[in-house]
Structure formats: structure tokens, C-alpha cells
Motif scaffolding. Sequence first.
Motif, short mmCIF file in Angstrom:
data_model
loop_
_atom_site.label_atom_id
_atom_site.label_comp_id
_atom_site.label_asym_id
_atom_site.label_seq_id
_atom_site.Cartn_x
_atom_site.Cartn_y
_atom_site.Cartn_z
N ARG A 141 10.29 53.91 -12.86
CA ARG A 141 10.77 54.70 -12.09
C ARG A 141 11.05 54.65 -10.21
NH1 ARG A 141 8.66 59.36 -13.91
NH2 ARG A 141 10.91 60.28 -15.13
N ILE A 142 10.18 53.84 -10.00
CA ILE A 142 10.01 53.51 -8.86
C ILE A 142 10.32 52.57 -8.93
CG2 ILE A 142 8.28 52.60 -7.01
CD1 ILE A 142 5.92 54.38 -8.24
N LEU A 143 10.20 51.52 -9.83
CA LEU A 143 10.69 49.95 -9.17
C LEU A 143 12.68 49.93 -8.76
CD1 LEU A 143 11.13 47.09 -8.93
CD2 LEU A 143 11.36 46.80 -10.92
N ILE A 144 12.91 50.83 -10.39
CA ILE A 144 14.73 51.40 -10.73
C ILE A 144 15.15 52.05 -9.48
CG2 ILE A 144 16.47 51.61 -11.86
CD1 ILE A 144 14.76 49.46 -13.16
N GLY A 145 14.68 52.80 -8.82
CA GLY A 145 14.83 53.96 -7.79
C GLY A 145 14.77 53.27 -6.82
N SER A 146 14.42 51.60 -6.68
CA SER A 146 14.44 51.20 -5.05
C SER A 146 16.49 50.59 -4.95
CB SER A 146 13.77 49.99 -4.58
OG SER A 146 13.66 49.55 -5.98
#
Length: 78
Positions: free
Chosen positions: A51-56
Motif C-alpha cells: 500500500r505504501i509503495l504503490i501509493g507513492s
Amino acid sequence: MYDGQFYRWDAFEGFWILATPTRNELHLAYPSKRKSELVIQMTTLSVDETRILIGSFLKELTDRKETLVDIFTRVAKL
């Protein structure tokens, strides 16, 4: 690159994650409703880290849910 094909981030409208006790899926949504989502099974990836990675790169589509057909398929293990 996924399944031998390269996808650009700007080809997608956003993403959402389906997290169930039995499996996790990353759904990448195209802007056009006529094109189905790209669904990636997350076997060893952490939901939070994904979620953190793709959310960037993409916005999270928090209003998206699993369809009734997908629920039935998952429950019936088809």
C-alpha cells in the motif's frame, strides 16, 4: 513488468487491495470501465508495504469492493 508485459503507472486510475484470511490481491484499475482491472495475487508481499509503495505512484481507491461474483467464486473456491 508483469506477466511479460510492461505497464506504465499512468495507464492506471488507481489501486485497491483485497485482503482476506485466505489471500491478498492487488487490483490496478484502468480509467476506462470497459477494461477489467489487472489483478495480482500477493502471496509473499506485505499488504501495508505494498500500500505504501504503490501509493507513492497511484491513488488508493478506497471505495472499491469485491464483486458478488468474485465473492461467490472465492467462497466456493472455483
